[in-house]
Design a protein around this motif. Structure first.
Motif, PDB file in Angstrom:
ATOM      1  N   LEU A 126      23.232  13.154   9.538  1.00 57.48           N
ATOM      2  CA  LEU A 126      23.839  13.679  10.726  1.00 57.48           C
ATOM      3  C   LEU A 126      25.373  13.354  10.698  1.00 57.48           C
ATOM      4  O   LEU A 126      26.060  14.165  11.216  1.00 57.48           O
ATOM      5  N   GLN A 150      18.403  16.718  16.011  1.00 54.05           N
ATOM      6  CA  GLN A 150      19.829  17.271  15.823  1.00 54.05           C
ATOM      7  C   GLN A 150      20.504  17.050  17.128  1.00 54.05           C
ATOM      8  O   GLN A 150      21.602  17.456  17.145  1.00 54.05           O
ATOM      9  N   ALA A 174      20.827  22.373  16.291  1.00 53.64           N
ATOM     10  CA  ALA A 174      20.016  21.947  17.352  1.00 53.64           C
ATOM     11  C   ALA A 174      19.150  23.005  18.248  1.00 53.64           C
ATOM     12  O   ALA A 174      19.983  24.062  18.240  1.00 53.64           O
ATOM     13  N   SER A 212      28.104  16.050  10.342  1.00 50.38           N
ATOM     14  CA  SER A 212      27.619  17.224  10.826  1.00 50.38           C
ATOM     15  C   SER A 212      28.718  17.491  11.923  1.00 50.38           C
ATOM     16  O   SER A 212      29.335  16.255  12.435  1.00 50.38           O
ATOM     17  N   SER A 214      25.066  17.570  20.384  1.00 54.92           N
ATOM     18  CA  SER A 214      24.294  18.232  19.388  1.00 54.92           C
ATOM     19  C   SER A 214      25.152  18.924  18.343  1.00 54.92           C
ATOM     20  O   SER A 214      26.090  19.317  18.524  1.00 54.92           O
ATOM     21  N   THR A 215      24.260  19.087  17.177  1.00 60.22           N
ATOM     22  CA  THR A 215      25.054  20.118  16.138  1.00 60.22           C
ATOM     23  C   THR A 215      24.331  21.707  16.354  1.00 60.22           C
ATOM     24  O   THR A 215      23.799  21.702  17.310  1.00 60.22           O
TER      25      THR A 215
END
Length: 738
Positions: free
Chosen positions: A220, A161, A152, A223, A148-149
């Motif tokens: 994304l 995310q 998120a 990211s 996940s980022t």
């Protein structure tokens, strides 16, 4: 050394207690003080006047002071740039309130059976490269793991995310759950793949790659991605590559922690910008809730009395009750506070208005819990508990202490089950019993039948009570038989370890001298056998060892750096180690309840355990320094106590009979070969692991009986055919019988 110091209490606190004329700890204090010092959650059932207030105030005061001292000396500081350490770990800060992270940052656990709670790693990767980490399921429950980022939510896979793979065999993104791969559960190892070169995320189960799961969206791809997990009443252990992977990746993937410096990203979600634990002045380390202001005042006064000699740093306490101007309490909180004692109403007011912070709370105590629940404060207790982090910024787990005169009430049981972490019951009102998870047996030590003691070239050093007696093989005096018992018990200990391949256990000895002698003997066994694996590695835990040594030894045992912890009854009460598979009682205790406490060190957290007790078939002479002016220090008076000495004859068969009568059971006996017969209990378990369910649900039950039912149906049909053919054969109706 005071009796309280014998339990591990600081000398400064012991001195204050002694001045209060508390010569000996009460029963509840003997039980609870070491347990709390050992890090466990405790349920106490005791009447008013039993000393239960001191039972929780003493250890809490000590641990609060020790924490403040560590911060003062710099030991409590964390890593640089707000990261817990230079290692790649799961974050103590970027996590749900009900999710615990182990001190090493590699184990995540949530015991909430109703809600999901998540966590992210302290470091991530960005830009390019192919990365991999492993997550192992270490207990039953629901898990979802992935990437996940930082934008998120903590529930990986439920927004746009993050990307997750759950134990139900579903992959998830933006709350869309699709079939993928295979279901997984306890003991399975999930490999998490992140390919930033072509924007692909995939997973493996026990080394088997399950195929590409996601294509990372273009918005994304630039990211930073972090390891993520979300749990519901479950536990997972992570390996980012600092130790060898169980299932190493191929195809150019590198360990998550081996990411090039240019591609590594440090999480911005930390507890502080300086790297030290953030000190919140209005957040105490301990909150003690009392049902009335009178009880709150009494408890606060106990703390004031106990801390009389605690200096540099001082511990700050505050009374939070109605009838005192709130502005005075708010001013005191803003000046800094370490322990808060209060009543529910005023506590709720200060918490709800933000005047009292819960971010640093390490102890949550409910005194007279049945009274609090009867007064309708159950919801308030739940709300406060939900707001308290389950692991502090320095990696310490929240400890709960619940006191009640009626612990067995349904409401108190449900509260403990919901909020506490494998609590130990200190119940002075109920009856002792042995849990089903504990298998306990005894082995009789009879030197008249087992002559092995006569031929020993190397043996355990004995306690020297027979140093002036003419003990030798062939001399069948009581003293010779007593010395022989001591020699055989050392051999039986080694024999039991070998027979059961014990890899972790607690060994109880009657005296501190016995502990020291057995420690030397086991260490010598490793040297004699040139055992590189330290088959008998051990440490001691008793009152004559210095506090720092006791603490270090216990930590070594918890970390499994040594296999055996050798201790006395008093020292062992503070041990909080779950999953210990074996206990050896070198000598039976003379107190019936201590037997239950000893063998209760195994069989915790639903893990199966084996307790072996050696019982001398003949009287054994032992030290008994009850009236000794030096309390046994440098005392070698081997006369019996009736004649002004410090020894007694110990009658273990009688103690065994007392224990069996107390528990209302007959304890199984085994032979000196230490073999435990396979029966319904130990034939279906491995000690240290959870017991396999012998019962089953309807579907499993049906599957078990399916073949038998079919056979019975065929036999019944055949019997009916035979009967009908014989009965109606003469009427020529046989053709109708098929």
């Amino acid at each position: 050394m005071t009796a309280f110091e014998e339990m591990g209490v600081l000398p400064e606190i012991g001195k204050a207690v002694e001045e209060m004329e508390w010569t000996l700890p009460t029963d509840v204090q003997s039980e609870a003080v070491p347990l709390i010092l050992g890090g466990g959650d405790v349920l106490m059932a005791a009447e008013t006047g039993s000393g239960k207030t001191g039972a929780f105030c003493l250890p809490i005061l000590q641990i609060v002071w020790e924490t403040l001292k560590d911060l003062q000396t710099g030991k409590g500081k964390m890593g640089v740039k707000g990261v817990v350490s230079q290692k790649w770990t799961m974050s103590f800060f970027d996590r749900g309130d009900a999710l615990a992270v182990s001190p090493d940052g590699l184990m995540c656990q949530s015991r909430d059976p109703k809600s999901w709670h998540g966590c992210r790693s302290t470091k991530g990767v960005q830009g390019k490269g192919k990365y991999y980490y492993e997550a192992k399921v270490t207990d039953e429950g629901l898990c979802r793991v992935g990437w996940s980022t930082l934008a998120a939510s903590l529930e990986v896979g439920t927004d746009r995310q993050s990307f997750g793979y759950g134990g139900t065999g579903k992959k998830s993104f933006a709350k869309q759950f699709d079939d993928y791969g295979e279901v997984y559960g306890i003991h399975d190892v999930i490999g998490c793949y992140l390919n930033l070169d072509n924007g692909v995320i995939g997973f493996s189960r026990n080394g088997k790659y399950l195929g590409d799961a996601f294509k990372i969206q273009s918005n994304l791809i630039k990211s930073a991605f972090f390891a993520s997990v979300v749990l519901k009443n479950a536990e997972m252990k992570f390996n980012f590559g600092e130790t060898p992977f169980q299932f190493p990746p191929s195809d150019g993937y590198v360990a998550f922690c081996k990411a090039p410096k240019d591609n590594m990203v440090v999480s911005t979600i930390t507890g502080s910008s300086t790297g030290a634990p953030r000190i919140v002045q209005n957040s105490p380390q301990a909150i003690i809730i009392e049902p009335s202001r009178e009880l709150a005042e009494q408890t606060l006064q106990c703390i004031v009395n106990f801390k009389k000699y605690i200096k540099d740093p001082s511990v700050r306490e505050i009374l939070v009750i109605g009838g005192i101007a709130a502005k005075d309490q708010i001013s005191a909180l803003q000046s800094g506070v370490d322990i808060v004692v209060g009543t529910p109403g005023r506590l709720e007011d200060l918490i709800s208005t933000g005047q009292l912070s819960l971010t640093q709370v390490r102890f949550f105590v409910l005194d007279e819990a049945d009274g609090l629940l009867n007064m309708g404060y159950g919801d308030l207790i739940n709300r406060i508990h939900q707001q308290i982090p389950k692991v502090t910024a320095d990696g310490k787990r929240l400890q709960m202490v619940v006191c009640s005169a009626t612990l067995h009430s349904f409401e108190v049981k449900k509260l403990a089950e919901r909020l506490m972490h494998f609590p130990v019951w200190v119940d002075l009102k109920g009856e002792d019993s042995v849990p089903e998870t504990v298998h306990h047996v005894v082995c009789m030590v009879d030197p008249r039948k087992d002559a092995a003691w006569m031929k020993l070239k190397r043996h355990v050093q004995t306690d020297q009570v027979h140093a002036q007696d003419n003990v030798r093989p062939g001399n069948n005096t009581a003293e010779t038989m007593s010395e022989a018992v001591k020699l055989l018990k050392g051999e039986y200990t080694v024999r039991a370890i070998n027979e059961h391949n014990m890899d972790q256990g607690i060994i109880f000895c009657r005296t501190k001298l016995d502990c020291d002698n057995l420690e030397k003997y086991l260490i010598s066994q490793d040297r004699e056998n040139r055992n590189r694996n330290s088959k008998y590695s051990c440490v001691c835990l008793h009152g004559d060892r210095k506090p720092q040594e006791r603490k270090a030894n216990l930590q070594k045992f918890k970390n499994k750096e040594v296999k055996f912890l050798i201790c006395t009854d008093v020292a062992a009460r503070g041990i909080d180690v779950s999953g210990v598979p074996f206990v050896i009682n070198v000598t039976l205790p003379d107190e019936k309840s201590n037997y239950v406490h000893r063998i209760g060190r195994v069989g915790r957290a639903e893990r199966m355990g084996l307790a072996l007790s050696f019982v001398s078939a003949v009287p054994e002479k032992v030290w008994y320094h009850s009236n000794c002016s030096s309390k046994g220090r440098n005392c070698w008076n081997t006369n019996l106590t009736d004649y002004g000495g410090c020894c007694i004859w110990y009658n273990e068969p009688q103690y065994l009979a007392d224990i069996e009568d107390h528990l209302n059971v007959s304890i199984s006996q085994i032979e000196p070969d230490m073999k435990v017969p396979v029966n319904e209990f130990d034939g279906k378990v491995a000690y240290g692991e959870k017991r396999r369910e012998t019962g089953s649900n309807y579907q499993t039950h049906t599957a078990q009986l399916e073949s038998t039912v079919k056979e019975l149906a065929a036999l019944e049909a055949n019997a009916q055919k035979i009967f009908l053919n014989r009965y109606y054969g003469k009427m020529n109706l046989g053709n109708y019988i098929k």
